[in-house]
Design an enzyme around this catalytic site. Sequence first.
Site, PDB file in Angstrom:
ATOM      1  N   ASN A 103       0.844  -1.196   0.000  1.00  0.00           N
ATOM      2  CA  ASN A 103       0.000   0.000   0.000  1.00  0.00           C
ATOM      3  C   ASN A 103       0.880   1.248   0.000  1.00  0.00           C
ATOM      4  OD1 ASN A 103       0.396   0.913   2.869  1.00  0.00           O
ATOM      5  ND2 ASN A 103      -0.356  -1.174   3.209  1.00  0.00           N
TER       6      ASN A 103
ATOM      7  N   ALA B 113       1.430   1.548  11.630  1.00  0.00           N
ATOM      8  CA  ALA B 113       1.679   0.862  10.350  1.00  0.00           C
ATOM      9  C   ALA B 113       0.370   0.646   9.604  1.00  0.00           C
ATOM     10  CB  ALA B 113       2.363  -0.477  10.606  1.00  0.00           C
TER      11      ALA B 113
ATOM     12  N   ASP C  25      -4.362  -6.059   5.078  1.00  0.00           N
ATOM     13  CA  ASP C  25      -5.389  -6.893   5.714  1.00  0.00           C
ATOM     14  C   ASP C  25      -5.301  -8.342   5.261  1.00  0.00           C
ATOM     15  OD1 ASP C  25      -6.525  -4.918   7.269  1.00  0.00           O
ATOM     16  OD2 ASP C  25      -7.732  -4.149   5.609  1.00  0.00           O
TER      17      ASP C  25
ATOM     18  N   LYS D  63       7.634 -17.157 -10.641  1.00  0.00           N
ATOM     19  CA  LYS D  63       6.815 -16.026 -11.082  1.00  0.00           C
ATOM     20  C   LYS D  63       5.539 -16.533 -11.776  1.00  0.00           C
ATOM     21  CE  LYS D  63       7.014 -12.010 -14.031  1.00  0.00           C
ATOM     22  NZ  LYS D  63       7.721 -11.367 -15.124  1.00  0.00           N
TER      23      LYS D  63
ATOM     24  N   PRO E 142      -3.070 -11.302  10.684  1.00  0.00           N
ATOM     25  CA  PRO E 142      -3.351 -11.014  12.093  1.00  0.00           C
ATOM     26  C   PRO E 142      -3.483  -9.509  12.304  1.00  0.00           C
ATOM     27  CG  PRO E 142      -1.044 -11.611  11.797  1.00  0.00           C
ATOM     28  CD  PRO E 142      -1.730 -11.858  10.482  1.00  0.00           C
TER      29      PRO E 142
ATOM     30  N   ILE F 117      -2.425  -6.743  14.403  1.00  0.00           N
ATOM     31  CA  ILE F 117      -1.356  -6.526  15.393  1.00  0.00           C
ATOM     32  C   ILE F 117      -1.854  -5.639  16.535  1.00  0.00           C
ATOM     33  CG2 ILE F 117       0.998  -5.631  15.708  1.00  0.00           C
ATOM     34  CD1 ILE F 117       1.386  -6.284  12.663  1.00  0.00           C
TER      35      ILE F 117
ATOM     36  N   PHE G  35      -4.393   3.730  14.891  1.00  0.00           N
ATOM     37  CA  PHE G  35      -4.766   4.731  13.898  1.00  0.00           C
ATOM     38  C   PHE G  35      -6.033   4.268  13.187  1.00  0.00           C
ATOM     39  CE2 PHE G  35      -1.625   8.111  13.107  1.00  0.00           C
ATOM     40  CZ  PHE G  35      -0.774   7.831  14.159  1.00  0.00           C
TER      41      PHE G  35
ATOM     42  N   LYS H 269     -13.937   1.627  16.349  1.00  0.00           N
ATOM     43  CA  LYS H 269     -12.681   0.878  16.167  1.00  0.00           C
ATOM     44  C   LYS H 269     -11.930   0.790  17.491  1.00  0.00           C
ATOM     45  CE  LYS H 269     -11.003   0.802  12.193  1.00  0.00           C
ATOM     46  NZ  LYS H 269     -10.536   1.233  10.897  1.00  0.00           N
TER      47      LYS H 269
END
Length: 412
Positions: free
Chosen positions: A213, A277, A281, A291, A309, A311, A329, A343
């Site tokens: 990301n 971080a 997901d 490849k 997981p 964290i 966050f 959350k």
Amino acid sequence: MPSLSLNGKSILLVISGGIAAYKSLELIRLIKKSGGSVRCVLTKGGEQFTTPLSVATLSEEQVYTDIWSLKDETEIGHIRLSREADLVVIAPASANMIAKLAHGIADDLASTALLASDKPLLIAPAMNHVMWENPATQDNIKTLQNRGILQIDPGTGDMACGEFGMGRMAEPEEIFGAILGFFNEEKPLSGLTALVTSGPTYEPLDPVRFIGNRSSGKQGHAIAEALATQGADVTLVTGPVALPDPAGVKTIHVETAVEMLETCHKALPADIAVCAAAVSDWSATTIMSRKIKKRGDRIPPDLKLKENPDILAMLARPAPKRPALVIGFAAETENLIEAAQEKRQNKGCDWIIANNVGSTEKIFGADENHVYLITENGAEEWKRTSKKVVAKKLADQIADHFLTQKTQIAAE
Ligand code: C5P
């Protein structure tokens, strides 16, 4: 009470061009007298106002002046020069030196060593008052302050050029006091340990590709540095980012969410955990050893993903090693505050820093952030400002939290 000293501390002193360079000789004497060691780098301008011989005599060390000196480079080199100090001081810091520092120019030994340095930096500006007040210098100073450097403001008075105004370098005793304060100050988070996660995670699909990301790690790294500046013993666990490791922080590099979780567990116990971080997901159920190729039938590969997981939720679970303060966050696109409150409860963390990534404001990769601090008491808005300032505000808030707890325990 034992008197403050610099025993065992080493300082890299950069002396740039300015009449105030003569005051740096007294600064060297004060550092040596209090048990510190000091290595000096003179710029070409610095050499015009003070001699390498006087600097070498007072510091009892070789003086470094030239990046192209084969002898100096083979003996110590500009990288080691910048890394072996506990603190880097620039006194006097000329307008030119400040401009070079702000813009990353490395065209002599001093500026190159400064660019290569990962150590805290203290500057004592000195220049003519018009040069000091010039918007160019003031912008450069703001840039440096946003990066978290320490500064001793110049004083006001008669200048060597015959004019009067602000720009005179602080007296050596004052600079020495700031150095002593830096090493001996009882910092608000002294004695506390912190674990910070930052950056993205990369989840491999095959030897070439991964799921990742856009997280730059700027906010997480700034938080790690701000906590360390306030005296915490910080471990930063970071995914792949294009940022230098923050000064004074133990940094561990990982790639995947699973590696990040294992590394975080190993870093426990910690008093504070800040999960900044952007953890992926999902990861691939099977990582292909070769490849993944197009097969010619125009049917794309059937990628199977599994959930990673969480964290933050793992660190926030009630457990003997749960950090006393766990902060997460939340990047949301709608109903920011309600979603972040939810959350906070679902993940079991104490605070959430929430930002609206669906708004017109650019957040990913930007140097600024606009956030809300969500606690059990509600939401507090922190207007758009640099990520460094957000980090400092969060570190201050964390320090307040632990101070309040200490005071309550003492009152019981
Ligand atoms: O669920 P969401 O990804 O929105 O939660 C964001 C918060 O959870 C951030 O603090 C992030 O660091 C943390 N997180 C985590 N592990 C994950 C997913 C998110 O620590 N797998």
